[in-house]
Design a protein around this motif. Structure first.
Motif, PDB file in Angstrom:
ATOM      1  N   THR A 159      -1.714  86.195 -66.244  1.00 22.46           N
ATOM      2  CA  THR A 159      -3.206  85.648 -66.714  1.00 22.46           C
ATOM      3  C   THR A 159      -4.150  85.604 -65.646  1.00 22.46           C
ATOM      4  O   THR A 159      -5.348  85.741 -66.026  1.00 22.46           O
ATOM      5  N   GLY A 160      -3.756  85.170 -64.172  1.00 23.10           N
ATOM      6  CA  GLY A 160      -4.662  85.120 -63.112  1.00 23.10           C
ATOM      7  C   GLY A 160      -3.907  85.205 -61.876  1.00 23.10           C
ATOM      8  O   GLY A 160      -2.535  85.374 -61.781  1.00 23.10           O
ATOM      9  N   PRO A 161      -4.777  85.066 -60.851  1.00 27.00           N
ATOM     10  CA  PRO A 161      -3.959  85.155 -59.458  1.00 27.00           C
ATOM     11  C   PRO A 161      -3.020  83.942 -59.212  1.00 27.00           C
ATOM     12  O   PRO A 161      -2.324  84.210 -58.406  1.00 27.00           O
ATOM     13  N   GLY A 162      -3.246  82.996 -60.036  1.00 28.76           N
ATOM     14  CA  GLY A 162      -2.313  81.706 -59.535  1.00 28.76           C
ATOM     15  C   GLY A 162      -0.939  82.415 -59.931  1.00 28.76           C
ATOM     16  O   GLY A 162      -0.128  81.794 -59.454  1.00 28.76           O
ATOM     17  N   ASP A 163      -0.732  82.985 -60.911  1.00 26.12           N
ATOM     18  CA  ASP A 163       0.713  83.538 -61.447  1.00 26.12           C
ATOM     19  C   ASP A 163       1.361  84.355 -60.494  1.00 26.12           C
ATOM     20  O   ASP A 163       2.347  84.135 -60.131  1.00 26.12           O
ATOM     21  N   ILE A 164       0.483  85.027 -59.532  1.00 26.56           N
ATOM     22  CA  ILE A 164       0.845  85.765 -58.457  1.00 26.56           C
ATOM     23  C   ILE A 164       1.410  85.088 -57.336  1.00 26.56           C
ATOM     24  O   ILE A 164       2.333  85.203 -56.570  1.00 26.56           O
ATOM     25  N   ASP A 165       0.537  83.743 -57.156  1.00 28.41           N
ATOM     26  CA  ASP A 165       1.001  82.770 -56.006  1.00 28.41           C
ATOM     27  C   ASP A 165       2.257  82.158 -56.547  1.00 28.41           C
ATOM     28  O   ASP A 165       3.135  82.201 -55.415  1.00 28.41           O
ATOM     29  N   ALA A 166       2.568  81.941 -57.441  1.00 28.25           N
ATOM     30  CA  ALA A 166       3.603  81.215 -58.133  1.00 28.25           C
ATOM     31  C   ALA A 166       5.047  82.117 -57.942  1.00 28.25           C
ATOM     32  O   ALA A 166       6.052  81.588 -57.201  1.00 28.25           O
ATOM     33  N   ILE A 167       4.763  83.279 -58.130  1.00 32.02           N
ATOM     34  CA  ILE A 167       5.974  84.250 -58.072  1.00 32.02           C
ATOM     35  C   ILE A 167       6.112  84.782 -56.622  1.00 32.02           C
ATOM     36  O   ILE A 167       7.290  84.700 -56.094  1.00 32.02           O
ATOM     37  N   ALA A 168       5.067  84.912 -55.830  1.00 31.06           N
ATOM     38  CA  ALA A 168       5.321  85.164 -54.235  1.00 31.06           C
ATOM     39  C   ALA A 168       5.897  83.973 -53.652  1.00 31.06           C
ATOM     40  O   ALA A 168       6.355  84.093 -52.751  1.00 31.06           O
ATOM     41  N   ALA A 169       5.788  83.006 -54.136  1.00 30.61           N
ATOM     42  CA  ALA A 169       6.589  81.468 -53.513  1.00 30.61           C
ATOM     43  C   ALA A 169       7.930  81.726 -53.477  1.00 30.61           C
ATOM     44  O   ALA A 169       8.589  81.311 -52.644  1.00 30.61           O
ATOM     45  N   LEU A 170       8.446  82.229 -54.743  1.00 35.09           N
ATOM     46  CA  LEU A 170       9.842  82.252 -55.065  1.00 35.09           C
ATOM     47  C   LEU A 170      10.480  83.706 -54.550  1.00 35.09           C
ATOM     48  O   LEU A 170      11.592  83.902 -54.168  1.00 35.09           O
ATOM     49  N   VAL A 171       9.389  84.756 -54.421  1.00 35.41           N
ATOM     50  CA  VAL A 171      10.028  86.287 -54.066  1.00 35.41           C
ATOM     51  C   VAL A 171       8.957  86.464 -52.877  1.00 35.41           C
ATOM     52  O   VAL A 171       8.311  87.290 -53.078  1.00 35.41           O
ATOM     53  N   PRO A 172       9.166  85.886 -51.663  1.00 34.72           N
ATOM     54  CA  PRO A 172       8.179  86.040 -50.672  1.00 34.72           C
ATOM     55  C   PRO A 172       8.276  87.442 -49.667  1.00 34.72           C
ATOM     56  O   PRO A 172       7.216  87.626 -49.229  1.00 34.72           O
ATOM     57  N   ASP A 173       9.201  88.078 -50.023  1.00 37.41           N
ATOM     58  CA  ASP A 173       9.347  89.349 -48.910  1.00 37.41           C
ATOM     59  C   ASP A 173       9.245  90.530 -49.890  1.00 37.41           C
ATOM     60  O   ASP A 173       9.755  91.743 -49.253  1.00 37.41           O
ATOM     61  N   LYS A 174       8.839  90.683 -51.086  1.00 42.41           N
ATOM     62  CA  LYS A 174       8.742  91.688 -51.919  1.00 42.41           C
ATOM     63  C   LYS A 174       7.260  91.972 -52.471  1.00 42.41           C
ATOM     64  O   LYS A 174       6.779  90.845 -52.784  1.00 42.41           O
ATOM     65  N   PRO A 175       6.794  93.179 -52.665  1.00 40.14           N
ATOM     66  CA  PRO A 175       5.573  93.182 -53.434  1.00 40.14           C
ATOM     67  C   PRO A 175       5.709  92.723 -54.929  1.00 40.14           C
ATOM     68  O   PRO A 175       6.489  92.981 -55.477  1.00 40.14           O
ATOM     69  N   ILE A 176       4.656  92.285 -55.435  1.00 42.64           N
ATOM     70  CA  ILE A 176       4.554  91.821 -56.674  1.00 42.64           C
ATOM     71  C   ILE A 176       3.836  92.726 -57.754  1.00 42.64           C
ATOM     72  O   ILE A 176       2.805  93.116 -57.223  1.00 42.64           O
ATOM     73  N   TRP A 177       4.266  92.951 -58.796  1.00 40.65           N
ATOM     74  CA  TRP A 177       3.772  93.955 -59.847  1.00 40.65           C
ATOM     75  C   TRP A 177       3.403  93.113 -61.051  1.00 40.65           C
ATOM     76  O   TRP A 177       4.394  92.152 -61.255  1.00 40.65           O
ATOM     77  N   ALA A 178       2.186  93.175 -61.802  1.00 40.82           N
ATOM     78  CA  ALA A 178       1.773  92.373 -62.635  1.00 40.82           C
ATOM     79  C   ALA A 178       1.925  93.144 -64.179  1.00 40.82           C
ATOM     80  O   ALA A 178       1.319  94.017 -64.057  1.00 40.82           O
ATOM     81  N   MET A 179       2.371  92.581 -65.016  1.00 41.40           N
ATOM     82  CA  MET A 179       2.247  92.967 -66.481  1.00 41.40           C
ATOM     83  C   MET A 179       0.881  92.561 -66.928  1.00 41.40           C
ATOM     84  O   MET A 179       0.515  91.431 -66.953  1.00 41.40           O
ATOM     85  N   MET A 180       0.072  93.587 -67.192  1.00 40.37           N
ATOM     86  CA  MET A 180      -1.286  93.197 -67.737  1.00 40.37           C
ATOM     87  C   MET A 180      -1.350  93.388 -69.319  1.00 40.37           C
ATOM     88  O   MET A 180      -1.369  94.473 -70.015  1.00 40.37           O
TER      89      MET A 180
END
Length: 282
Positions: A97-118
């Motif tokens: 729903t927002g960039p905060g969700d990307i922050d949260a997953i990036a903290a758990l998976v720091p070494d891989k690109p994040i893709w977002a379901m829109m």
């Protein structure tokens, strides 16, 4: 050279046989699914099954993306920690729903690109901010969930979703990330699939998410440059180069002005074809 993402096929992470079969499919991207395609009681086992199959390798040049469960579910955090150790290219987070969700997953998976379901109204309204996140690699549009949340009726032209689809394309292009169109549910309807792929391509999508291997051939064809497009691209480049050599700023091909911007598009078309050829020969 941009990596082709014409076809992105969902494969259940719990099905070892399907995971093995995916090694031989002509998909540019495999979306290994731990979310919707896996029953609740199978989710812990699916993580182990998927990790084992990815560890065996054999997926060649296909991009390997794992869709986890949302972080606000019972399984999301454990999925993320498991994916952080998997041999995959990226993690796909649902319900963004927002960039905060990307922050949260990036903290758990720091070494891989994040893709977002829109796939929600809030996500679409925040598309630009999500695309701007430095960890983001791409968008996958979840048209079924989005239509549900919007309360729209399903029509072949998807008119009710145009604003959302184009908003995602605008955000992706503004920030240089991949954008993949949603699935076409009637997997036996080849002509309907072709029409929806063509619409997505016309909108500027990089490719199509798919639910059945039978859909791969059409998506790969529609999202690749046609022979006619390649021939036009070559002629435009040649005519423009000749015009520049003669001290002219523009050329004319088939009665149409060709400027530098058209040549940039032509070169991108040829580069895409080259990347697809390289992928298919790997």
């Amino acid at each position: 050279m941009t990596r082709p993402c014409r076809s992105a096929l969902y494969i259940p992470g719990s099905k070892a046989r399907a995971l093995d079969k995916a090694r031989g499919l002509a998909a540019d991207v495999i979306l290994f699914d731990l979310e919707d395609a896996v029953a609740p009681d199978e989710k812990p086992g699916a993580r182990a099954t998927l990790a084992e199959e990815l560890g065996k390798g054999g997926y060649g040049p296909r991009m390997r993306i794992v869709r986890i469960n949302a972080l606000d579910t019972h399984w999301g955090a454990e999925d993320a920690c498991a994916v952080a150790r998997m041999d995959c290219d990226a993690v796909l987070l649902p319900k963004v729903t927002g960039p905060g969700d990307i922050d949260a997953i990036a903290a758990l998976v720091p070494d891989k690109p994040i893709w977002a379901m829109m796939e929600s109204p809030a996500g679409i309204l925040n598309a630009a901010a999500i695309a701007a996140h430095p960890a983001l690699g791409g968008f996958v549009i979840g048209t079924n969930d989005l239509a549900k949340d919007l309360g729209t009726r399903t029509t072949p032209d998807r008119a009710a979703l145009w604003t959302a689809l184009q908003t995602c394309v605008l955000a992706a292009r503004a920030h240089g990330v991949v954008v993949l169109d949603g699935v076409y549910n009637a997997f036996k309807d080849a002509e309907g699939l072709r029409a929806e792929c063509q619409q997505g391509r016309d909108f500027g999508m990089d490719g199509k998410t798919l639910i059945h291997p039978a859909q791969l051939e059409i998506a790969n064809a529609v999202f690749a440059p046609s022979e006619a497009e390649l021939e036009t691209a070559r002629r435009r480049i040649a005519a423009y180069d000749a015009a520049i050599a003669e001290g002219q700023a523009v050329a004319v091909v088939d009665g149409q002005i060709v400027e530098n911007l058209h040549v940039e598009t032509a070169r991108a078309t040829l580069a895409k074809a080259e990347a697809i050829a390289e992928l298919e020969s790997a």
